[in-house]
Design a protein around this motif. Structure first.
Motif, PDB file in Angstrom:
ATOM      1  N   ASP A 120       0.834  -1.210   0.000  1.00  0.00           N
ATOM      2  CA  ASP A 120       0.000   0.000   0.000  1.00  0.00           C
ATOM      3  C   ASP A 120       0.867   1.259   0.000  1.00  0.00           C
ATOM      4  O   ASP A 120       0.537   2.247  -0.662  1.00  0.00           O
ATOM      5  N   ILE A 121       1.980   1.229   0.739  1.00  0.00           N
ATOM      6  CA  ILE A 121       2.895   2.370   0.725  1.00  0.00           C
ATOM      7  C   ILE A 121       3.425   2.594  -0.682  1.00  0.00           C
ATOM      8  O   ILE A 121       3.567   3.736  -1.141  1.00  0.00           O
ATOM      9  N   ALA A 122       3.713   1.504  -1.385  1.00  0.00           N
ATOM     10  CA  ALA A 122       4.226   1.604  -2.755  1.00  0.00           C
ATOM     11  C   ALA A 122       3.245   2.338  -3.666  1.00  0.00           C
ATOM     12  O   ALA A 122       3.665   3.064  -4.577  1.00  0.00           O
ATOM     13  N   LYS A 123       1.960   2.165  -3.429  1.00  0.00           N
ATOM     14  CA  LYS A 123       0.959   2.870  -4.234  1.00  0.00           C
ATOM     15  C   LYS A 123       1.126   4.381  -4.097  1.00  0.00           C
ATOM     16  O   LYS A 123       1.069   5.119  -5.082  1.00  0.00           O
ATOM     17  N   PHE A 124       1.339   4.841  -2.866  1.00  0.00           N
ATOM     18  CA  PHE A 124       1.509   6.272  -2.627  1.00  0.00           C
ATOM     19  C   PHE A 124       2.807   6.776  -3.257  1.00  0.00           C
ATOM     20  O   PHE A 124       2.834   7.860  -3.853  1.00  0.00           O
ATOM     21  N   PRO A 167      -4.585   2.084   8.723  1.00  0.00           N
ATOM     22  CA  PRO A 167      -5.918   2.526   9.158  1.00  0.00           C
ATOM     23  C   PRO A 167      -6.076   2.681  10.661  1.00  0.00           C
ATOM     24  O   PRO A 167      -6.925   3.438  11.120  1.00  0.00           O
ATOM     25  N   ARG A 168      -5.245   1.941  11.430  1.00  0.00           N
ATOM     26  CA  ARG A 168      -5.418   1.967  12.885  1.00  0.00           C
ATOM     27  C   ARG A 168      -4.084   1.713  13.566  1.00  0.00           C
ATOM     28  O   ARG A 168      -3.243   0.985  13.048  1.00  0.00           O
ATOM     29  N   ASP A 203      -7.123  11.458   6.438  1.00  0.00           N
ATOM     30  CA  ASP A 203      -8.349  11.948   5.802  1.00  0.00           C
ATOM     31  C   ASP A 203      -8.077  12.872   4.625  1.00  0.00           C
ATOM     32  O   ASP A 203      -8.810  12.859   3.627  1.00  0.00           O
ATOM     33  N   GLN A 204      -7.048  13.703   4.725  1.00  0.00           N
ATOM     34  CA  GLN A 204      -6.736  14.642   3.655  1.00  0.00           C
ATOM     35  C   GLN A 204      -5.731  14.072   2.656  1.00  0.00           C
ATOM     36  O   GLN A 204      -5.512  14.668   1.601  1.00  0.00           O
ATOM     37  N   VAL A 205      -5.123  12.951   2.998  1.00  0.00           N
ATOM     38  CA  VAL A 205      -4.063  12.387   2.142  1.00  0.00           C
ATOM     39  C   VAL A 205      -4.638  11.566   0.989  1.00  0.00           C
ATOM     40  O   VAL A 205      -4.222  11.725  -0.167  1.00  0.00           O
ATOM     41  N   TYR A 206      -5.596  10.698   1.298  1.00  0.00           N
ATOM     42  CA  TYR A 206      -6.171   9.844   0.245  1.00  0.00           C
ATOM     43  C   TYR A 206      -6.750  10.650  -0.914  1.00  0.00           C
ATOM     44  O   TYR A 206      -6.503  10.320  -2.088  1.00  0.00           O
ATOM     45  N   PRO A 207      -7.511  11.721  -0.655  1.00  0.00           N
ATOM     46  CA  PRO A 207      -8.057  12.496  -1.784  1.00  0.00           C
ATOM     47  C   PRO A 207      -6.966  13.117  -2.669  1.00  0.00           C
ATOM     48  O   PRO A 207      -7.119  13.184  -3.891  1.00  0.00           O
ATOM     49  N   ASP A 253      -8.186   4.989  -2.774  1.00  0.00           N
ATOM     50  CA  ASP A 253      -9.356   4.614  -1.988  1.00  0.00           C
ATOM     51  C   ASP A 253      -8.925   4.002  -0.661  1.00  0.00           C
ATOM     52  O   ASP A 253      -8.266   2.956  -0.657  1.00  0.00           O
ATOM     53  N   PRO A 254      -9.274   4.599   0.467  1.00  0.00           N
ATOM     54  CA  PRO A 254      -8.873   4.037   1.761  1.00  0.00           C
ATOM     55  C   PRO A 254      -9.452   2.651   2.011  1.00  0.00           C
ATOM     56  O   PRO A 254      -8.883   1.869   2.782  1.00  0.00           O
TER      57      PRO A 254
END
Length: 327
Positions: A181-185, A205-206, A272-276, A281-282
């Motif tokens: 998932d980090i790789a996606k970012f 997420p948690r 919350d502001q990072v995904y957009p 998609d979270p």
């Protein structure tokens, strides 16, 4: 787009390579050893041999490159110190990229590094962020917490094998994230203008503390953990001892990081502001529950396959031992 990935053989780096290749990038990997990185060539990446600690080896790696993702860090077993790799080496890399007029530079840092100046790796990451911001490069900094992959050796395997899990009296909750998932970012940052010259937390997420992770492993594995808690004072004493020997400097620095984990202060941030911004998609981000469930499912399946093969081998051996006179 031509992309150089630094730290490509690491836990995170290899996932960035895989993601970039899947998205159609021309990927070049800076590696110290061709033999250890042969799997990257099999995936379709180009390998170039260089070393962050030898600045003269860096410019040839950047020829024809437009973007760089840096996911490297000193290994625990490295003969080179964290300062040599993570500061001197990164300064040399950033300077080489500025000289080569690289279009984008993505740097993987650590969340809340500014809060722990006494921890060598975190202070170096903080200083590197500042150096990168002043370099003139078009950059993106991703501040990470912890990798889910690291929990397998720390918790999942010892519990499954009924071995001791070592902990301090209390552990800080950490928002662990799957390196996939980090790789996606990291790869998405290259194509999103809104990420330019900005810093983002990239966490799971948690946040989970050590006792919660142990409980989750017990639930998924059906085993009961054997936990031994080491006093924080002992941890500090071990760190002071290892600082006397050059070969154990990296161990001492990592033990300093372990004190952060024992502080009880959560290592997490809002996404919350990072995904957009990244357009991700979270709901597609891996949870720790699903990650550990998948791990234990794979292990259980493998164990059943081994047991089946062993049973078949025993049957074949018995069959060979039978004679016509033993019926």
């Amino acid at each position: 787009m031509s992309l150089l990935i630094v730290g490509a053989t690491g836990t995170l780096g290899r996932q960035i390579v895989r993601r970039a290749l899947d998205e159609g990038y021309e990927v070049r990997c800076l590696v110290r050893s061709f033999s250890r990185a042969s799997f990257l060539r099999e995936w379709g990446a180009e390998l170039v041999q260089a070393n962050l600690c030898f600045p003269d080896t860096l410019p040839p790696c950047l020829e024809g490159i437009s973007t760089v993702i840096d996911a490297s860090t000193a290994r625990l077993t490295d003969s080179l110190s964290i300062k040599k790799v993570d500061w001197d080496g990164k300064v040399a890399l950033i300077q080489a990229c500025a000289e080569a007029q690289i279009d984008r530079f993505v740097f993987c840092s650590i969340l809340d590094a500014q809060k722990y100046p006494q921890v060598p790796l975190m202070e170096i990451k903080r200083c590197t962020e500042l150096f990168l911001a002043e370099s003139g490069l078009n950059y993106t900094v991703l501040q990470l917490s912890g990798f889910m992959q690291g929990l397998i050796g720390q918790y999942a395997i010892p519990i499954l094998d009924e071995q001791t899990v070592w902990m301090t009296g209390k552990t800080a909750p950490v928002a662990y994230m799957n390196t996939q998932d980090i790789a996606k970012f990291a790869v998405r940052a290259l194509s999103v203008p809104e990420t330019e010259n900005k810093t983002f937390p990239v966490v799971g997420p948690r946040a989970w503390n050590g006792d919660e992770i142990i409980g989750l492993c017990e639930q998924k594995s059906g085993k009961t953990a054997k936990v031994t808690r080491a006093p924080l004072a002992l941890l500090r004493a071990v760190r002071q001892t290892t600082k006397f020997f050059q070969w154990s400097w990296n161990v001492a620095d990592r033990l300093a990081f372990a004190e952060v984990m024992a502080s009880g202060n959560p290592l997490t941030a809002s996404m919350d502001q990072v995904y957009p911004v990244f357009g991700l998609d979270p709901e597609e981000t891996t949870t720790l529950e699903s990650y550990l469930q998948e791990y234990y499912d794979r292990i259980t399946k493998k164990l059943k396959e081994i047991e089946y093969e062993q049973a078949k081998a025993k049957e074949r051996k018995k069959a060979r031992q039978r004679t016509p006179f033993k019926s």
